[in-house]
Design a protein around this motif. Structure first.
Motif, PDB file in Angstrom:
ATOM      1  N   LYS A 185       0.826  -1.203   0.000  1.00 25.12           N
ATOM      2  CA  LYS A 185       0.000   0.000   0.000  1.00 25.12           C
ATOM      3  C   LYS A 185       0.866   1.261   0.000  1.00 25.12           C
ATOM      4  O   LYS A 185       0.578   2.239  -0.700  1.00 25.12           O
TER       5      LYS A 185
ATOM      6  N   GLU B 271       2.421   1.638  -3.493  1.00 32.89           N
ATOM      7  CA  GLU B 271       1.414   2.059  -4.464  1.00 32.89           C
ATOM      8  C   GLU B 271       1.076   3.543  -4.294  1.00 32.89           C
ATOM      9  O   GLU B 271       0.922   4.276  -5.271  1.00 32.89           O
ATOM     10  N   THR B 272       0.973   3.977  -3.035  1.00 37.16           N
ATOM     11  CA  THR B 272       0.682   5.398  -2.755  1.00 37.16           C
ATOM     12  C   THR B 272       1.804   6.290  -3.260  1.00 37.16           C
ATOM     13  O   THR B 272       1.560   7.339  -3.890  1.00 37.16           O
TER      14      THR B 272
ATOM     15  N   ARG C 250       1.812   6.290  -7.181  1.00 35.06           N
ATOM     16  CA  ARG C 250       0.674   7.029  -7.734  1.00 35.06           C
ATOM     17  C   ARG C 250       0.909   8.538  -7.663  1.00 35.06           C
ATOM     18  O   ARG C 250       0.677   9.274  -8.627  1.00 35.06           O
ATOM     19  N   ASN C 251       1.404   8.989  -6.519  1.00 39.63           N
ATOM     20  CA  ASN C 251       1.603  10.425  -6.340  1.00 39.63           C
ATOM     21  C   ASN C 251       2.822  10.941  -7.107  1.00 39.63           C
ATOM     22  O   ASN C 251       2.826  12.074  -7.605  1.00 39.63           O
TER      23      ASN C 251
END
Length: 306
Positions: free
Chosen positions: A5, A8-9, A12-13
């Motif tokens: 997680k 992925e965060t 993505r950012n």
């Protein structure tokens, strides 16, 4: 927390922030050349200090030949660094031709850097008049060395004199970086476009603001919190703000005390004294003395009447 997680965060950012929006692209210079380096600009100012005040910001060298050698080394480094930073700054020039070659840009930058180096004797002369003025206006100054070493106003004026000369040479962005470096350190905000004469003194200095089109004569003293600002702004038919003279003219031998605000394209006549906490939007005749109404002493004791 689950590492998947977290990763992925982050991904993505990063992906979102790496994309340049139309607004972001519109605010960037048209070219892709490197931008000026704030750290290098800091070093450039430090080199100027070592050249102008060699016995204060470098090891003291009583022998003139050795002193000349160290100044020469600093000046050569200054020329190299300043040329590079000016070249990087030239891409901010809105009126410059986009199609210029890298060689053209560096040639122009070197010419401007050489002109600046040729101005160093005059910058030194002006700065030593500022030292004299600050010493003469402050009974707490025991010697000139303390003014040069310690006074925030002297640090600011060194930055300003350097920035103003580069501004005169039409160097983009670099002058503003230089004055903002002093602003962030001392709380004194002087636009590089302001014109300031010799023997200029700022006592204490915190909160002083001097706008771009202000003109200050010789032997002028300002105290902390003084604002030489604009009263209003003019706009063209499209609603764009016009860069026209909008700040005060302060003539010779004027003293402005703390927290006075002098606004608009007005003139404070020579040999005038402006008291503290005054708001002035009209011109003042020479030899004037402007002060606020005296406070009334009604004799309150222990909080009575408040």
């Amino acid at each position: 927390m689950d590492k998947t997680k977290i990763n992925e965060t982050l991904r993505r950012n990063v992906a979102q922030l790496a994309q340049q929006s139309e607004k972001e692209l519109g605010m960037m210079p048209a070219t892709v050349a490197p931008l000026p380096s704030v750290e290098m600009v800091k070093h450039i100012v430090a080199l100027v200090k070592s050249i102008i005040f060699p016995d204060y910001f470098e090891k003291r060298q009583p022998d003139e030949a050795i002193r000349a050698y160290h100044i020469g080394v600093s000046m050569e480094e200054l020329l190299i660094l300043l040329t590079k930073q000016i070249a990087h700054g030239l891409q901010f020039c809105e009126d410059c031709e986009v199609e210029r070659t890298k060689e053209d840009v560096y040639r122009e930058a070197e010419e401007k850097a050489l002109e600046f180096v040729d101005s160093l004797p005059e910058i030194k002369r002006l700065l030593y008049t500022d030292v004299q003025a600050m010493f003469d206006n402050d009974p707490a100054a025991p010697n000139y060395g303390e003014v040069i070493f310690c006074y925030p106003s002297m640090n600011t004026m060194t930055h300003y004199r350097v920035a103003h000369r580069l501004h005169e040479l039409q160097v983009p962005v670099i002058p503003r970086i230089i004055t903002e470096l002093a602003h962030s350190k001392t709380g004194i905000d002087i636009h590089p476009g302001a014109q300031i004469g010799e023997y200029f003194a700022i006592d204490h200095g915190t909160g002083v603001v001097i706008g771009e089109t202000a003109i200050i004569g010789n032997h002028v003293t300002l105290y902390q919190g003084v604002t030489l600002g604009a009263k209003s702004f003019k706009y063209d038919e499209q609603g764009n703000m016009l860069n026209v003279p909008r700040h005060p003219i302060i003539e010779d031998y004027v003293t402005v005390y703390s927290n006075a605000s002098i606004l608009g394209r007005i003139t404070i006549g020579h040999h005038s004294v402006i008291g503290g906490n005054i708001w002035i939007t009209n011109s003042v005749a020479p030899y004037s003395k402007i002060q606020q109404s005296k406070a009334l002493d009604v004799g309150f004791q222990y909080g009575a009447g408040i």
